[in-house]
Design a protein around this motif. Structure first.
Motif, mmCIF file in Angstrom:
data_model
loop_
_atom_site.group_PDB
_atom_site.id
_atom_site.type_symbol
_atom_site.label_atom_id
_atom_site.label_comp_id
_atom_site.label_asym_id
_atom_site.label_seq_id
_atom_site.Cartn_x
_atom_site.Cartn_y
_atom_site.Cartn_z
ATOM 1 N N TYR A 48 12.000 6.028 -2.217
ATOM 2 C CA TYR A 48 10.798 4.700 -2.263
ATOM 3 C C TYR A 48 9.550 5.344 -2.009
ATOM 4 N N ASN A 49 9.380 6.485 -1.082
ATOM 5 C CA ASN A 49 8.140 7.139 -0.980
ATOM 6 C C ASN A 49 7.800 8.078 -2.188
ATOM 7 N N SER A 52 6.453 5.630 -4.868
ATOM 8 C CA SER A 52 5.207 4.958 -4.144
ATOM 9 C C SER A 52 4.101 6.076 -4.644
ATOM 10 N N LYS A 53 4.333 7.200 -4.299
ATOM 11 C CA LYS A 53 3.421 8.153 -4.674
ATOM 12 C C LYS A 53 3.095 8.730 -6.087
ATOM 13 N N ASN A 55 3.341 6.121 -8.323
ATOM 14 C CA ASN A 55 2.675 5.011 -8.665
ATOM 15 C C ASN A 55 1.315 5.109 -8.398
#
Length: 228
Positions: A48-49, A52-53, A55
């Motif tokens: 997930y991290n 997110s990065k 994106n």
């Protein structure tokens, strides 16, 4: 089957060992499952991290691209404006040069005229000029040059004549300036003279014979020009 009280110590120890193994196995299984779940949750958090990065980086990249496009457009507009200004300045310079040349030509003062074949019988006669080859400022009327603006002027007369011992005076108003004197063989007389003189507005310059009976050949000439 023997009751627990009738079991031998060896049997009791063996049963105890089996029970411990069973309990330990169950505890190990539960511990492994827990570790596996924790690992899975950690993997999910890590995924997930990273997503997110990615994106966030994509958004930043798009913003940079948008800003770059805007700046490129602005630079093109500025460059186009500079090119147009340079073209206009070039045209302005050309126009100024043309206007300057026209103004210089318009304000130029000077003349050149031929002296027609004529015999002058009087020293009070003013020698005529014709045809007039150039008349900048229209200050020469065919007989007299009248100064249109103050300054330093240069005049020159060249004389061809078959008259012996005669010549032409350059006059400023009533003042004799310089003399083109022709002497010697009447068949081959020629003379020339110049005069630099300061003139004020209204001063007049003209030509007169030195003596009477002066014959002037048609190839003679009279020139005047403002030099400063």
């Amino acid at each position: 089957m023997d009751s627990p009280t009738n079991m031998t110590p060896f049997v009791k120890c063996l049963i105890f060992a089996v029970v411990c193994l069973i309990i330990g196995g169950n505890c190990g299984d539960h511990s492994l499952d827990r570790r596996t779940n924790i690992a899975k949750r950690s993997d999910k958090n890590t995924y997930y991290n990273i997503y997110s990065k990615i994106n966030a980086m994509e958004k930043d990249l798009k913003n940079l691209e948008t800003k770059l496009l805007k700046r490129t457009k602005m630079l093109r507009q500025v460059l186009q404006s500079v090119i147009e200004m340079d073209s206009n300045l070039g045209l302005s310079d050309e126009n100024l040069k043309k206007e300057g040349k026209l103004a210089s030509k318009k304000n130029a003062v000077g003349f050149t005229t031929k002296l027609p074949s004529t015999t002058y019988r009087s020293t009070s006669s003013i020698i005529r000029g014709s045809p007039i080859l150039y008349n900048g400022g229209n200050a020469y009327n065919g007989t007299v040059f009248t100064c249109p603006s103050p300054g330093l002027y240069l005049f020159d007369v060249s004389l061809l004549s078959i008259t012996k011992n005669n010549g032409i005076w350059i006059y400023k108003n009533s003042q004799q300036l310089t003399l083109a004197w022709a002497g010697g063989d009447p068949q081959k007389n020629g003379a020339s003279v110049s005069a630099a003189v300061w003139l004020d507005v209204g001063d007049q310059v003209y030509l007169r014979p030195l003596r009477s009976s002066l014959y002037i050949d048609g190839n003679s000439a009279f020139t005047g020009v403002k030099i400063n």
